[in-house]
Motif scaffolding. Sequence first.
Motif, PDB file in Angstrom:
ATOM      1  N   GLY A 191      31.575  61.194 -12.585  1.00 39.17           N
ATOM      2  CA  GLY A 191      31.541  61.375 -11.157  1.00 39.17           C
ATOM      3  C   GLY A 191      30.471  62.378 -10.756  1.00 39.17           C
ATOM      4  O   GLY A 191      29.913  63.093 -11.585  1.00 39.17           O
ATOM      5  N   PHE A 192      30.176  62.438  -9.469  1.00 41.57           N
ATOM      6  CA  PHE A 192      29.172  63.368  -8.966  1.00 41.57           C
ATOM      7  C   PHE A 192      29.505  63.743  -7.525  1.00 41.57           C
ATOM      8  O   PHE A 192      30.192  63.011  -6.809  1.00 41.57           O
ATOM      9  N   LYS A 193      29.038  64.908  -7.127  1.00 44.01           N
ATOM     10  CA  LYS A 193      29.225  65.381  -5.760  1.00 44.01           C
ATOM     11  C   LYS A 193      28.100  64.855  -4.877  1.00 44.01           C
ATOM     12  O   LYS A 193      26.959  64.705  -5.322  1.00 44.01           O
ATOM     13  N   ILE A 194      28.417  64.595  -3.608  1.00 43.23           N
ATOM     14  CA  ILE A 194      27.420  64.172  -2.623  1.00 43.23           C
ATOM     15  C   ILE A 194      27.483  65.126  -1.434  1.00 43.23           C
ATOM     16  O   ILE A 194      28.555  65.343  -0.859  1.00 43.23           O
ATOM     17  N   PHE A 195      26.334  65.687  -1.079  1.00 43.94           N
ATOM     18  CA  PHE A 195      26.262  66.400   0.197  1.00 43.94           C
ATOM     19  C   PHE A 195      25.243  65.690   1.080  1.00 43.94           C
ATOM     20  O   PHE A 195      24.291  65.069   0.600  1.00 43.94           O
ATOM     21  N   ALA A 196      25.452  65.763   2.375  1.00 46.21           N
ATOM     22  CA  ALA A 196      24.626  65.041   3.343  1.00 46.21           C
ATOM     23  C   ALA A 196      23.885  66.019   4.236  1.00 46.21           C
ATOM     24  O   ALA A 196      24.390  67.104   4.549  1.00 46.21           O
ATOM     25  N   SER A 197      22.694  65.611   4.663  1.00 50.38           N
ATOM     26  CA  SER A 197      21.847  66.463   5.499  1.00 50.38           C
ATOM     27  C   SER A 197      21.308  65.653   6.675  1.00 50.38           C
ATOM     28  O   SER A 197      20.734  64.579   6.471  1.00 50.38           O
ATOM     29  N   PRO A 198      21.428  66.168   7.897  1.00 55.36           N
ATOM     30  CA  PRO A 198      20.752  65.520   9.028  1.00 55.36           C
ATOM     31  C   PRO A 198      19.331  66.061   9.194  1.00 55.36           C
ATOM     32  O   PRO A 198      19.096  67.248   9.023  1.00 55.36           O
ATOM     33  N   TRP A 199      18.404  65.147   9.508  1.00 49.62           N
ATOM     34  CA  TRP A 199      17.042  65.566   9.881  1.00 49.62           C
ATOM     35  C   TRP A 199      16.970  65.840  11.382  1.00 49.62           C
ATOM     36  O   TRP A 199      16.250  66.707  11.820  1.00 49.62           O
ATOM     37  N   THR A 200      17.742  65.074  12.161  1.00 48.50           N
ATOM     38  CA  THR A 200      17.769  65.271  13.611  1.00 48.50           C
ATOM     39  C   THR A 200      18.968  64.559  14.213  1.00 48.50           C
ATOM     40  O   THR A 200      19.473  63.579  13.645  1.00 48.50           O
ATOM     41  N   ALA A 201      19.402  65.049  15.344  1.00 46.33           N
ATOM     42  CA  ALA A 201      20.331  64.294  16.183  1.00 46.33           C
ATOM     43  C   ALA A 201      19.545  63.208  16.909  1.00 46.33           C
ATOM     44  O   ALA A 201      18.303  63.198  16.910  1.00 46.33           O
ATOM     45  N   ALA A 202      20.253  62.275  17.515  1.00 43.65           N
ATOM     46  CA  ALA A 202      19.584  61.262  18.325  1.00 43.65           C
ATOM     47  C   ALA A 202      18.785  61.942  19.434  1.00 43.65           C
ATOM     48  O   ALA A 202      19.182  63.000  19.945  1.00 43.65           O
ATOM     49  N   PRO A 203      17.662  61.380  19.827  1.00 38.30           N
ATOM     50  CA  PRO A 203      16.828  62.024  20.854  1.00 38.30           C
ATOM     51  C   PRO A 203      17.576  62.399  22.126  1.00 38.30           C
ATOM     52  O   PRO A 203      17.263  63.429  22.747  1.00 38.30           O
ATOM     53  N   TRP A 204      18.568  61.618  22.515  1.00 37.30           N
ATOM     54  CA  TRP A 204      19.248  61.911  23.779  1.00 37.30           C
ATOM     55  C   TRP A 204      20.059  63.194  23.738  1.00 37.30           C
ATOM     56  O   TRP A 204      20.440  63.709  24.791  1.00 37.30           O
ATOM     57  N   MET A 205      20.301  63.746  22.567  1.00 36.99           N
ATOM     58  CA  MET A 205      21.014  65.025  22.475  1.00 36.99           C
ATOM     59  C   MET A 205      20.076  66.229  22.499  1.00 36.99           C
ATOM     60  O   MET A 205      20.549  67.365  22.463  1.00 36.99           O
ATOM     61  N   LYS A 206      18.764  66.007  22.582  1.00 34.20           N
ATOM     62  CA  LYS A 206      17.800  67.092  22.371  1.00 34.20           C
ATOM     63  C   LYS A 206      17.007  67.425  23.633  1.00 34.20           C
ATOM     64  O   LYS A 206      16.859  66.587  24.528  1.00 34.20           O
ATOM     65  N   ASP A 207      16.483  68.639  23.658  1.00 36.61           N
ATOM     66  CA  ASP A 207      15.786  69.096  24.857  1.00 36.61           C
ATOM     67  C   ASP A 207      14.434  68.420  25.081  1.00 36.61           C
ATOM     68  O   ASP A 207      13.888  68.480  26.183  1.00 36.61           O
ATOM     69  N   ASN A 208      13.884  67.785  24.035  1.00 30.54           N
ATOM     70  CA  ASN A 208      12.612  67.077  24.220  1.00 30.54           C
ATOM     71  C   ASN A 208      12.763  65.559  24.208  1.00 30.54           C
ATOM     72  O   ASN A 208      11.770  64.830  24.304  1.00 30.54           O
ATOM     73  N   ASN A 209      14.002  65.081  24.070  1.00 28.98           N
ATOM     74  CA  ASN A 209      14.310  63.651  24.062  1.00 28.98           C
ATOM     75  C   ASN A 209      13.416  62.880  23.089  1.00 28.98           C
ATOM     76  O   ASN A 209      12.928  61.793  23.381  1.00 28.98           O
ATOM     77  N   ALA A 210      13.206  63.466  21.891  1.00 25.84           N
ATOM     78  CA  ALA A 210      12.314  62.860  20.901  1.00 25.84           C
ATOM     79  C   ALA A 210      12.916  62.991  19.514  1.00 25.84           C
ATOM     80  O   ALA A 210      13.754  63.867  19.251  1.00 25.84           O
ATOM     81  N   TRP A 211      12.464  62.120  18.602  1.00 29.02           N
ATOM     82  CA  TRP A 211      12.912  62.194  17.222  1.00 29.02           C
ATOM     83  C   TRP A 211      12.374  63.439  16.520  1.00 29.02           C
ATOM     84  O   TRP A 211      13.024  63.993  15.636  1.00 29.02           O
ATOM     85  N   VAL A 212      11.195  63.859  16.908  1.00 26.98           N
ATOM     86  CA  VAL A 212      10.488  64.927  16.211  1.00 26.98           C
ATOM     87  C   VAL A 212      10.529  66.211  17.022  1.00 26.98           C
ATOM     88  O   VAL A 212      10.222  66.213  18.219  1.00 26.98           O
TER      89      VAL A 212
END
Length: 493
Positions: free
Chosen positions: A155-176
């Motif tokens: 077995g192995f452990k898995i951890f997850a990482s977000p690069w970004t929230a969806a653009p609509w949640m952000k102050d610049n409304n962008a992926w980057v």
Amino acid sequence: MKTYVYCLFVLIMSCNQTKNPLQVEVFETSANGNKLTQITDFQPVDTVQATIKLLPEQTFQTISGFGGAFTESSAYLLNKLSKANRDTILKAYFAKDGARYSLTRTHMNSCDFSLSQYSYSPVEGDKNLEHFTIQDDMDDLIPMIKDAMAVSEDGFKIFASPWTAAPWMKDNNAWVGGKLLPEYYDTWALFFSKYIDAYKKEGVEIWGFTVENEPHGNGNNWESMHFSPKEMTDFVEFHLGPKLEADGYGDKIILGYDQNRAGLKEWVDEMYRDEASSKYFDGTAIHWYESTYDYFPEALQYAHNKAPNKYLIETEGCVDSEIPVWQDDAWYWKKEATDWGWDWAPEDQKHLHPKYAPVNRYARDIIGCLNNWVDGWVDWNMVLDTQGGPNWFENWCVAPVIVDPAKDEVYFTPLYYTMAHFSKYIRPDAKVIGVENSDDTLMVTAAQNPDGSIAVVVFNEFETPKTISLSLNEKLVEFKIDAQAIQTIVIPN
């Protein structure tokens, strides 16, 4: 290509040392062509150049694991191969006769090593995430993870990482770039909980998370979302931590920061600013891109001393800004590779990014980390193609396994074997132990496994072989390490 190693115990002793020999197995990967090869032909040693003494009574951090990342790019490529080659790769990484990866990472939403940009929260303004979906992971990513689980006996452990929230949640409304809008802090905390639920329904247990991949950003190139140390700590203390706790996921690991080591001090000072914030952070995540060769021991020591009972895990590293060299082992041992800093680092940081051999980079960093309190080390993509992708941004990188899906061909680079020197023989819950090393040109680390066996990893970066005397509890063995070689010496219980 044969990737498995079948071992027999060998007894190695020099002519003058027959009374109290140390029983060991020795495996070597070298520029001369060894690939995790068991060394059984030992010549008598006339002159010892390096003395290594193991001190198992001195114990340091507990190992959480070694491994790589499940990315959409890697999973997509596996699905392009024949079943035989797909199985060969998964077994090479996860089977007991393979590298036995024990700690892995994956991405939440898309990242640069995705085929396109996507989010699990596609409906704008969906604050309660009623339309949350992991459908984009169902074709490639989740099948790769589940097939790896089926292969892995331990077995192995898995951890997850977000690069970004969806653009609509952000102050610049962008992926980057941009920042998470405060009005969506609770929505974003819910996102993590929904992710655990969705993956659990697919039979995949998530061990934990990093809060945000590279919160300083990445030069506004691919998916990113910026946090200051205070913003991330506030998000964890007042939103993410309490939400996971309320939903019955208080046991999930939360790792803060998740970027380069030179910035560690300001981050751990803020993350562990008081008891209330420290409660929710289980550790600190780091990347290696600050330098081609420097592993920043002072920063690692500082982070450990700030929170000595917390995890300190290297969560991403790869030979970046390079296109893989196909089926040429020699390239991985030559100082021809560069990283992003070779071209883009500020002038006062250029010295941190010289040309440096890929194998040297991996071996030096992992040993340096283990000798400075890091308890886990996770590579980036497990599989890439001959271009160093696929990658929607065309941000090419190198992986330990390279494939040509058009020809259904697989190339295990020397980086695969370098990773296996650690992941195969230093197991979760091992304890790093003390080492006295008389030769500062050799890098050495050692750990005692839960079964009592000891694994010693020695790296000789230079073009001259070395003779070594290794001792443990007044037992002794003498042997040689080749020029430009990494060895794992296993001492059974």
